[in-house]
Enzyme design. Structure first.
Site, mmCIF file in Angstrom:
data_model
loop_
_atom_site.group_PDB
_atom_site.id
_atom_site.type_symbol
_atom_site.label_atom_id
_atom_site.label_comp_id
_atom_site.label_asym_id
_atom_site.label_seq_id
_atom_site.Cartn_x
_atom_site.Cartn_y
_atom_site.Cartn_z
ATOM 1 N N ASP A 211 0.822 -1.206 0.000
ATOM 2 C CA ASP A 211 0.000 0.000 0.000
ATOM 3 C C ASP A 211 0.857 1.257 0.000
ATOM 4 O O ASP A 211 1.938 1.299 0.592
ATOM 5 C CB ASP A 211 -0.894 -0.020 1.249
ATOM 6 C CG ASP A 211 -1.798 1.184 1.344
ATOM 7 O OD1 ASP A 211 -2.659 1.340 0.461
ATOM 8 O OD2 ASP A 211 -1.643 1.979 2.295
ATOM 9 N N GLU B 99 0.989 -0.542 -5.134
ATOM 10 C CA GLU B 99 0.056 0.556 -5.376
ATOM 11 C C GLU B 99 0.920 1.815 -5.468
ATOM 12 O O GLU B 99 1.258 2.431 -4.461
ATOM 13 C CB GLU B 99 -0.966 0.688 -4.246
ATOM 14 C CG GLU B 99 -1.987 1.775 -4.540
ATOM 15 C CD GLU B 99 -2.591 2.418 -3.301
ATOM 16 O OE1 GLU B 99 -3.634 3.059 -3.440
ATOM 17 O OE2 GLU B 99 -2.006 2.296 -2.212
#
Length: 732
Positions: free
Chosen positions: A408, A461
């Site tokens: 993330d 990401e």
């Protein structure tokens, strides 16, 4: 019988004072058994006891209360092999236990050296809480050893429900200059709750959850829990097959899930059973879980982690989560988990200022705080912190057999000026904005993961144009297998939101992603971030009435599944949920049975199944995802008809033609150029009646003749439905 000892040996008063305040660096130098010219001195810390005896071979020796809860005596044994402590508590209760302060450290010199160098790849095996068993002359001793890194602490004690959370009974020793504090406590069993009471250099005293805890209390409670795994895995065949697989050249269709709101009220095992059925029926190859590591605030969706080594206890035990993964593997479904090494929350009982100083976080506020999220940023340049995180990635792979990590917020790690005002960041040693320490950390993580776990996928990401995210680390890349294609997501959703009569003016939005489709190895995401905070859902983004919305979603998904790259779809979008997602409630499964619009939602769910089934069956859609040779435009520029068309090629020589009509009108005799003449079978039509479409199509196939078109040697006339897609396969 009881023998009164001739003399009680008291330790130095300063040592007693430090011990009483929980600030002694080596309580084992005072407590336990110590040689003496006349025998052995035994001292025990029992602050609330009424009497303490040392039991040696059936003989009890009374210990004298010296000061501050320390009891001691000189016993006439020079080579004392073993003993027990018999303690009488207020009310007359008595217990007999081994003395934890007579045991050697549970960490070896090599372990401590590797940790100090930041290279202990199985860190969870030496830090944290571990059940232990020792065979001693007086019998078997069982208990739990504790080890925690707190280099700047003045003192650390184990506290828990086993000592009434007093903090006076179990002070720990620091091992050399490593900053690791350690203690073995007899009698502590699996399931017992504990924390560390940490005395900071500033005089602060904080009760901290174990950074390496394997299990926790159910939030909002915050204690760590002693945990022992007894799980026996059944997925050896799955792991062997995974190791022989190259992710980039394999089918990957990912269903993204937030466990608490998929179907509320289920535990890990119930969710595994129901998810396996749903994923099998819809045909997804993988499930990606929003973070499952323990987090106190459900509204963070799991992205503010406090216990990186503990699956959330909201749904069961760590072994229950192992069962979850094992069950999905048995159903042929891979499990990817979101991993959050970019930042962590400021909760005082967790990692923040762990030993009273910035420890896990960077000490410079311009590098140590994430302003947007109100969190701390890890100090990626500190060896022990880097070790904590790299080992954590390996932990999820080793201990839970997960098949991938989606990392993330990578962009926030890569740039020192990420979301910072001018003057609010410090350049790197070269004067640039790149966070060189974070880059090195990501490279080390990916290289280590791929070295130890072939076939595991790491996904970034990363929302910027950082070069080489999916390039190998040995040529300067970050080493990820894949990167989320945020540009594709933004442009495609923007294009589809336009009314069909206006889409021809925005044709470049739907084709632009093919300009850079092979600059990285991409995964196309329609994730949780796109269906919250007023953004709507796939369904509500589409213009028109329910019939048009359903057609638009079907066309978008067909485009997504045939576009180069893997794909990810957030839960609820597979049946066109109309309400935005909320972590506070479950999905609107009832829409599948709605008497007015249920047909559209059931049709979309059926389409997703057929997309996945057709995708898996045709290597042209996945074997050359990362190669420009797997794709060729037929026509990217037919803005007048709002049509685009391309070919996909497989390593087996197969060819698919994918045609998309994004206008609001059907095209009855649309001529399309094809690479070969012959029969082209219609393998997918998003306007089919089984999907609640109009049934406009090609009766199963078209025949390509030798008439050149679109620069191709053959062509065929094709019926293209409005707001629809057709896939055709060359029959040889």
């Amino acid at each position: 019988m009881t023998v009164e000892p001739p003399v009680a040996i008291a330790p130095d008063a300063a040592d007693l004072d430090l011990l009483s305040r929980g600030e002694h660096h080596n309580p084992h130098s005072i407590l336990g058994a110590h040689p003496h010219p006349d025998g052995t001195v035994i001292r025990a810390l029992r602050p609330h006891a009424e009497a303490v005896d040392a039991v040696i071979g059936g003989t009890s020796f009374s210990l004298e209360h010296l000061a501050h809860g320390v009891w001691g005596a000189l016993v006439p044994y020079r080579d004392l092999m073993d003993y027990r402590l018999s303690t009488t508590w207020p009310g007359g209760h008595n217990d007999v236990s081994a003395d934890g302060y007579r045991f050697l450290p549970t960490l070896g010199e090599l372990d401590l050296h590797l940790f100090g160098e930041g290279r202990h790849e199985r860190l969870w095996e030496i830090l944290g809480a571990h059940r232990r068993r020792y065979d001693t002359p007086d019998g078997t001793v069982t208990g739990t050893s504790f080890a925690v890194w707190a280099p700047n602490a003045r003192g650390v004690s184990v506290i828990g429900d086993f000592d009434g959370w007093s903090g006076r009974n179990y002070p720990m020793r620091v091992l050399g200059s490593t900053g690791v504090w350690e203690l073995f406590v007899p009698g502590i069993e699996a399931g017992d709750l504990y924390k560390f009471r940490v005395h900071g250099p500033d005089g602060s005293v904080r009760d901290k959850a174990d950074p390496m805890a394997f299990a926790t209390e159910v939030p909002p409670a915050t204690a760590s829990r002693v945990s022992v795994s007894t799980y026996e895995w059944n997925d050896a065949e799955w792991l062997a097959q995974r190791a022989a697989t190259e992710p980039a050249q394999s089918p990957m269709s990912v269903y993204e899930v937030h466990l608490a709101s998929w179907r509320p009220g289920l535990n890990y095992r119930e969710m595994a059973e129901q998810l396996a059925v749903h994923l099998t029926e819809t045909g997804f190859t993988h499930v990606e879980l929003l973070p499952v590591a323990e987090h106190p605030f459900g509204g963070s969706w799991g992205y503010q982690v406090t216990s990186y080594y503990a699956p959330t206890s909201r749904f069961g035990s760590p072994d229950d989560f192992r069962w979850f993964v094992d069950h999905l593997h048995a159903a042929g479904i891979g499990v990817i988990v979101d991993w959050v090494p970019a930042h962590f929350p400021k909760d005082e009982w967790a990692l923040a200022r762990f030993d009273g100083t910035p420890l896990y976080e960077h000490s410079d506020p311009q590098r140590g705080e994430q302003l947007d999220w109100g969190t701390y940023v890890f100090d990626f340049g500190r060896r022990e912190v880097r070790n904590f995180l790299v080992a954590n990635a390996l932990y999820w792979l080793d201990e839970f057999h997960v098949d991938g990590l989606r990392v993330d917020a990578v962009a926030s790690m890569l740039y020192l000026d990420y979301s910072r005002p001018e003057g609010g960041w410090t350049p790197n040693i070269h004067g640039g904005r790149e966070n060189l320490e974070a880059v090195a950390f990501l490279q080390e993580t990916n290289a280590t993961v791929h070295k130890q776990h072939r076939g595991v996928v790491t996904i970034a990401e990363e929302s910027t144009a950082w070069p080489g995210v999916t390039r190998a680390t040995n040529v300067g890349g970050l080493g990820f297998n894949m990167k989320w294609n945020m540009g594709w997501m933004h442009d495609t959703l923007g294009f589809m939101a336009h009314d069909p009569v206006h889409r021809s003016y925005h044709h470049h939005e739907i084709t632009f992603s093919l300009m850079y489709a092979w600059s990285e190895n991409y995964l196309l995401p329609i994730s949780h971030d796109e269906v919250v905070h007023g953004k709507g859902t796939l369904w509500t983004r589409m213009p028109g009435d329910d019939y048009a919305k359903a057609a638009g979603v079907r066309a978008l998904l067909a485009y997504m599944w045939s576009h180069p790259g893997k794909q990810l779809l957030f839960m609820g979008q597979e049946f066109g949920q109309t309400a935005e997602w909320s972590e506070e409630r479950g999905l609107d499964w009832y829409q599948l049975d709605d008497p007015y619009t249920g047909g559209f939602h059931r049709g979309l769910l059926r389409l997703v199944h057929d997309l996945n089934a057709t995708y898996r069956e045709h290597p042209a859609l996945w074997t050359l995802d990362t190669s420009p040779g797997g794709f060729s435009w037929i026509d990217a520029n037919d803005t007048a008809n709002n049509v685009l068309s391309f070919l996909r090629y497989g390593t087996d020589g197969s060819i698919l033609a994918c045609l998309f009509n994004f206008s609001g009108s059907p095209h009855a005799n649309y001529r399309v150029g094809l690479p070969e003449r012959g029969e082209w079978r219609e393998i997918l039509n998003t306007d089919a009646e089984i999907y609640a479409g109009s049934g406009w199509g090609n009766l199963g196939a078209v025949t390509a003749t030798s008439q050149p078109w679109h620069g191709r040697p053959a062509s065929a006339e094709v019926a293209l439905p409005a707001n629809g897609a057709i896939w055709m396969s060359l029959e040889r």
